[in-house]
Design an enzyme around this catalytic site. Structure first.
Site, PDB file in Angstrom:
ATOM      1  N   ASN A   9      11.625  47.865 -26.152  1.00 12.43           N
ATOM      2  CA  ASN A   9      11.656  49.057 -25.302  1.00 12.43           C
ATOM      3  C   ASN A   9      10.834  48.730 -24.062  1.00 12.43           C
ATOM      4  OD1 ASN A   9      11.393  51.535 -24.090  1.00 12.43           O
ATOM      5  ND2 ASN A   9      10.081  52.423 -25.677  1.00 12.43           N
ATOM      6  N   TRP A  10      11.525  48.527 -22.960  1.00 11.36           N
ATOM      7  CA  TRP A  10      10.836  48.087 -21.737  1.00 11.36           C
ATOM      8  C   TRP A  10      10.176  49.234 -20.974  1.00 11.36           C
ATOM      9  CZ3 TRP A  10      14.795  44.035 -19.392  1.00 11.36           C
ATOM     10  CH2 TRP A  10      14.758  42.870 -20.170  1.00 11.36           C
ATOM     11  N   LYS A  11      10.465  50.440 -21.376  1.00 12.34           N
ATOM     12  CA  LYS A  11       9.880  51.613 -20.698  1.00 12.34           C
ATOM     13  C   LYS A  11      10.121  51.514 -19.189  1.00 12.34           C
ATOM     14  CE  LYS A  11       6.774  51.850 -24.556  1.00 12.34           C
ATOM     15  NZ  LYS A  11       5.531  52.322 -25.120  1.00 12.34           N
ATOM     16  N   HIS A  95      11.792  59.267 -28.127  1.00 15.55           N
ATOM     17  CA  HIS A  95      10.583  58.442 -28.096  1.00 15.55           C
ATOM     18  C   HIS A  95       9.374  59.347 -27.842  1.00 15.55           C
ATOM     19  CE1 HIS A  95       7.548  55.652 -26.641  1.00 15.55           C
ATOM     20  NE2 HIS A  95       8.192  54.731 -27.332  1.00 15.55           N
ATOM     21  N   GLU A  97       6.979  59.222 -25.936  1.00 19.14           N
ATOM     22  CA  GLU A  97       6.664  59.499 -24.524  1.00 19.14           C
ATOM     23  C   GLU A  97       7.604  60.565 -23.962  1.00 19.14           C
ATOM     24  OE1 GLU A  97       6.725  55.379 -23.359  1.00 19.14           O
ATOM     25  OE2 GLU A  97       4.961  55.080 -24.623  1.00 19.14           O
ATOM     26  N   GLU A 167       7.174  55.530 -35.340  1.00 21.27           N
ATOM     27  CA  GLU A 167       6.160  55.054 -34.401  1.00 21.27           C
ATOM     28  C   GLU A 167       5.009  56.054 -34.357  1.00 21.27           C
ATOM     29  OE1 GLU A 167       7.926  52.291 -31.183  1.00 21.27           O
ATOM     30  OE2 GLU A 167       8.311  54.332 -30.578  1.00 21.27           O
ATOM     31  N   GLY A 173       1.089  51.300 -27.674  1.00 20.15           N
ATOM     32  CA  GLY A 173       0.427  50.823 -26.468  1.00 20.15           C
ATOM     33  C   GLY A 173      -1.084  50.801 -26.565  1.00 20.15           C
ATOM     34  N   SER A 212       2.402  48.773 -31.193  1.00 18.61           N
ATOM     35  CA  SER A 212       1.561  47.570 -31.082  1.00 18.61           C
ATOM     36  C   SER A 212       2.015  46.430 -31.993  1.00 18.61           C
ATOM     37  CB  SER A 212       0.086  47.917 -31.306  1.00 18.61           C
ATOM     38  OG  SER A 212      -0.359  48.833 -30.312  1.00 18.61           O
ATOM     39  N   GLY A 233       7.294  47.511 -27.611  1.00 18.70           N
ATOM     40  CA  GLY A 233       7.112  47.768 -26.186  1.00 18.70           C
ATOM     41  C   GLY A 233       6.585  46.536 -25.480  1.00 18.70           C
ATOM     42  N   GLY A 234       5.285  46.512 -25.265  1.00 16.57           N
ATOM     43  CA  GLY A 234       4.634  45.479 -24.470  1.00 16.57           C
ATOM     44  C   GLY A 234       5.045  44.046 -24.796  1.00 16.57           C
TER      45      GLY A 234
HETATM   46  P1  PGA Z   1       4.093  49.095 -27.903  1.00 21.56           P
HETATM   47  O1  PGA Z   1       5.215  50.237 -27.679  1.00 21.56           O
HETATM   48  O2  PGA Z   1       4.759  47.995 -28.693  1.00 21.56           O
HETATM   49  O3  PGA Z   1       3.733  48.656 -26.513  1.00 21.56           O
HETATM   50  O4  PGA Z   1       2.979  49.719 -28.640  1.00 21.56           O
HETATM   51  C1  PGA Z   1       6.090  50.584 -28.720  1.00 21.56           C
HETATM   52  C2  PGA Z   1       7.034  51.672 -28.270  1.00 21.56           C
HETATM   53  O5  PGA Z   1       6.619  52.564 -27.534  1.00 21.56           O
HETATM   54  O6  PGA Z   1       8.214  51.668 -28.648  1.00 21.56           O
END
Ligand code: PGA
Length: 249
Positions: A9-11, A95, A97, A167, A173, A212, A233-234
């Site tokens: 997930n590149w956000k 998600h 966010e 999640e 994050g 994470s 994500g990251g």
């Molecule tokens: P993260 O993000 O791996 O950077 O914690 C995960 C996500 O939001 O899907």
């Protein structure tokens, strides 16, 4: 046997130029994924979807969000027909966010999940509790509500196409990944809920852990019986790190 999945997930990261650079190196990710027998994919920002499609990358390509409406006066939204026009058949839904910054609730997510399934697409439905909910022991209560409302009204056949991502918000994050024990317990709880709702079809539904996930911790999650992959994500942003995720999984 459920095939494992690593979904990036590149956000709100990567311009089209940066996306093209990733795509140029993507064949080495696809080769390794085939070797390891895992599915891999990425969910970039809308503007980068076409870049990935045009580069013909051998990755699952998903959107990060989608409108529940097919067209009309919904400023700022992107519709399912627009994604299908590009050949994009997956989308994240709900998600954390989206839930926390844009007030998406379970019922809204349910509309999106149903619209995606109606269009023959694959929803990746995200659930998870906040830190306060975790600390007050409400994880199961919250997750159950999110699953029951978000997946309400689906037939068993439709449900079989849904992917669920657990999640915990406190792990996204933050570098504070949930322990494998916590992740497995909640994913097992989700599996029981899915069995209750969709019976045998729940067996084929993949449940991902996200929050994470890094190359140095992915292996332990993949060994857990109810965790069928990771939403990352990251650590999905660079080809090298994505490669290490696949390699270590
Ligand atoms: P993260 O993000 O791996 O950077 O914690 C995960 C996500 O939001 O899907």
């Amino acid at each position: 046997m459920r095939k494992k999945l690593i979904l990036g997930n590149w956000k709100m990261n990567k311009t089209r130029v940066e996306t093209a650079a990733f795509a140029a190196d993507a064949p080495k990710l696809s080769r390794l994924a085939k070797e390891k027998n895992v599915d891999i994919g990425v969910c970039p920002a809308y503007l980068s979807l076409e870049t990935l499609v045009n580069k013909k990358v051998d990755l699952i390509i998903g959107a990060q969000n989608v409108s529940e409406f097919a067209s009309g006066a919904y400023t700022g939204e992107v519709s399912i027909p627009m994604l299908l026009d590009l050949g994009v058949t997956w989308s994240l839904v709900g998600h954390s966010e989206r839930r926390s910054y844009y007030n998406e609730n379970d019922d809204h997510c349910n509309e999106k999940v149903k619209a995606l399934l109606k269009a023959g697409m694959t929803p990746v439905y995200c659930v998870g509790e906040t830190l306060a909910q975790f600390e007050s022991g409400k994880t199961r209560f919250i997750v159950e509500e999110q699953i029951r409302r978000g997946l309400a009204g689906l037939t068993k056949e439709e449900a079989a196409k849904v992917i669920v991502a657990y999640e915990p918000v406190w792990s996204i994050g933050t570098g504070k990944n949930a322990s494998v024990e916590i992740a497995q317990n909640v994913c097992h709880f989700i599996r029981e809920l899915l069995v209750d709702l969709f019976e045998d079809e729940a067996d084929t539904m993949r449940i991902l852990y996200g929050g994470s996930v890094k190359p140095d911790n992915i292996k332990a999650y993949f060994a857990a019986p109810d965790i069928d992959g990771a939403l990352v994500g990251g650590a999905s942003l660079s080809v090298d790190s994505f490669y290490a995720l696949i390699n270590n999984a």
